[in-house]
Enzyme design. Sequence first.
Site, PDB file in Angstrom:
ATOM      1  N   CYS A  54     -14.146   3.929   7.368  1.00  0.00           N
ATOM      2  CA  CYS A  54     -14.998   3.239   6.680  1.00  0.00           C
ATOM      3  C   CYS A  54     -16.035   2.169   5.836  1.00  0.00           C
ATOM      4  O   CYS A  54     -16.021   1.624   6.717  1.00  0.00           O
ATOM      5  CB  CYS A  54     -13.357   3.067   5.175  1.00  0.00           C
ATOM      6  SG  CYS A  54     -14.467   2.902   3.443  1.00  0.00           S
ATOM      7  N   CYS A  58     -14.276  -3.918   2.142  1.00  0.00           N
ATOM      8  CA  CYS A  58     -13.014  -4.815   1.208  1.00  0.00           C
ATOM      9  C   CYS A  58     -12.318  -5.295   2.498  1.00  0.00           C
ATOM     10  O   CYS A  58     -11.904  -5.117   4.081  1.00  0.00           O
ATOM     11  CB  CYS A  58     -12.105  -3.803   1.096  1.00  0.00           C
ATOM     12  SG  CYS A  58     -13.369  -2.021   0.167  1.00  0.00           S
ATOM     13  N   CYS A  61      -8.669  -4.691   4.281  1.00  0.00           N
ATOM     14  CA  CYS A  61      -8.562  -3.465   4.619  1.00  0.00           C
ATOM     15  C   CYS A  61      -8.788  -3.058   6.425  1.00  0.00           C
ATOM     16  O   CYS A  61     -10.011  -3.249   7.141  1.00  0.00           O
ATOM     17  CB  CYS A  61     -10.002  -2.425   3.494  1.00  0.00           C
ATOM     18  SG  CYS A  61      -9.311  -0.539   3.324  1.00  0.00           S
ATOM     19  N   CYS A  98       0.610  10.774  -3.500  1.00  0.00           N
ATOM     20  CA  CYS A  98      -0.569  10.735  -3.685  1.00  0.00           C
ATOM     21  C   CYS A  98      -2.054  10.285  -2.325  1.00  0.00           C
ATOM     22  O   CYS A  98      -1.398   9.773  -1.160  1.00  0.00           O
ATOM     23  CB  CYS A  98      -1.055   9.067  -3.652  1.00  0.00           C
ATOM     24  SG  CYS A  98      -2.838   7.695  -3.941  1.00  0.00           S
ATOM     25  N   CYS A 130      -1.546  13.130  -7.270  1.00  0.00           N
ATOM     26  CA  CYS A 130      -2.390  11.750  -7.037  1.00  0.00           C
ATOM     27  C   CYS A 130      -3.431  11.967  -5.772  1.00  0.00           C
ATOM     28  O   CYS A 130      -3.593  11.834  -5.165  1.00  0.00           O
ATOM     29  CB  CYS A 130      -1.899  10.455  -6.976  1.00  0.00           C
ATOM     30  SG  CYS A 130      -3.075   8.678  -7.877  1.00  0.00           S
ATOM     31  N   CYS A 190      -4.638   5.201 -12.138  1.00  0.00           N
ATOM     32  CA  CYS A 190      -3.594   4.257 -11.756  1.00  0.00           C
ATOM     33  C   CYS A 190      -4.825   3.462 -11.453  1.00  0.00           C
ATOM     34  O   CYS A 190      -5.544   4.078 -10.764  1.00  0.00           O
ATOM     35  CB  CYS A 190      -3.161   5.009 -11.020  1.00  0.00           C
ATOM     36  SG  CYS A 190      -2.173   3.898  -9.765  1.00  0.00           S
ATOM     37  N   ARG A 262       3.940  -0.472 -10.894  1.00  0.00           N
ATOM     38  CA  ARG A 262       4.016   0.016  -9.658  1.00  0.00           C
ATOM     39  C   ARG A 262       4.393  -1.499  -8.840  1.00  0.00           C
ATOM     40  O   ARG A 262       3.732  -2.196  -8.999  1.00  0.00           O
ATOM     41  CB  ARG A 262       3.529   1.167  -9.104  1.00  0.00           C
ATOM     42  CG  ARG A 262       3.686   1.459  -7.996  1.00  0.00           C
ATOM     43  CD  ARG A 262       3.139   2.304  -7.392  1.00  0.00           C
ATOM     44  NE  ARG A 262       3.492   3.517  -8.128  1.00  0.00           N
ATOM     45  CZ  ARG A 262       2.194   4.253  -8.247  1.00  0.00           C
ATOM     46  NH1 ARG A 262       0.840   4.097  -7.822  1.00  0.00           N
ATOM     47  NH2 ARG A 262       2.108   5.526  -9.044  1.00  0.00           N
TER      48      ARG A 262
END
Length: 332
Positions: A54, A58, A61, A98, A130, A190, A262
Amino acid sequence: MTETRHDWTKEEISEIYHSPLLDLIYRAATIHRLNKDYSEVQISSLLSIKTGGCSEDCSYCPQAARYNTGVDVHALMSIDQVTSAAQKAKDGGASRLCMGAAWREVRDNRDFDKVIDMVKAVNSLDMEVCCTLGMLTESQANRLAEAGLYAYNHNLDTSEEDYKRIITTRTYDDRLKTIDNVRKAKISVCSGGIIGLGETVEDRISMLKTLSNMPQHPESVPINALVPVKGTPMENQPRVPIWDMIRMIATARIIMPGTVVRLSAGRTEMSLTDQAFCFMAGANSIFAGDKLLTTPNPEFNADMQMFELLGLKPREAFKNGRPVGKQEEVSA
């Protein structure tokens, strides 16, 4: 039924968050029992359909291309691989799959066409679907809705004030715009955050204010505890105290009484007692399965044993109705 508000102030949320712990848990548990079948827990399974590489930065991550975390880069999975994983998750008790792709944003290309087909394929298994694919345009959100997407995950991560410290390759407004596009497409939202990033309590309260003051509360709010990964800028962050997780869950339950809260990343570090406190404080959803994208997660069997002990039961799929998309119109 408790009143649902969209005008919470930071001072009000702070007062709730800082209230004596047992009082806070009791208040949240009371509200939870007024608004939900508190013994029902929605179970999601998270599948990385495209891993690593990616372009975002972040700080937490392991899938960011710029960090050396040992995560192998994998191209987009095949539809057969996805449906097989979905069936396995359903057999284990999950009502929602998801699908996560390590993209900065969705591009209108063959890969997105393939994701649309994945959504349709998982839908055919009678599971909620999701996706978390990065930033979305309004037209892309509409395509996902027409394919029958049930929910879209797009976390705020932290407060608007703290955001630039965590991520510089996109803005807080970018996040809010995608959530707005998802909402316009009538897809369930979400959106939650991560604690343990080095944020202040004020940042946590600010994030909860943003979520609770949206014109419509997110249907699902994940509360994640950072799982530090070697090679990321956050690798040396200390573990979040369980009481901080409980305070976040309880506060979210009080200010967003109808939302599914969650208990997400960080569960592998929690004892059964820790998790029981989280459920008591208003958590009514978990991720189950052995992985959360690329980080460990408790296995289905262990979760089912915990459910039996605590008197919890999995929530059935589509309890609040099916998504309004072309697929539903065709089958009606």
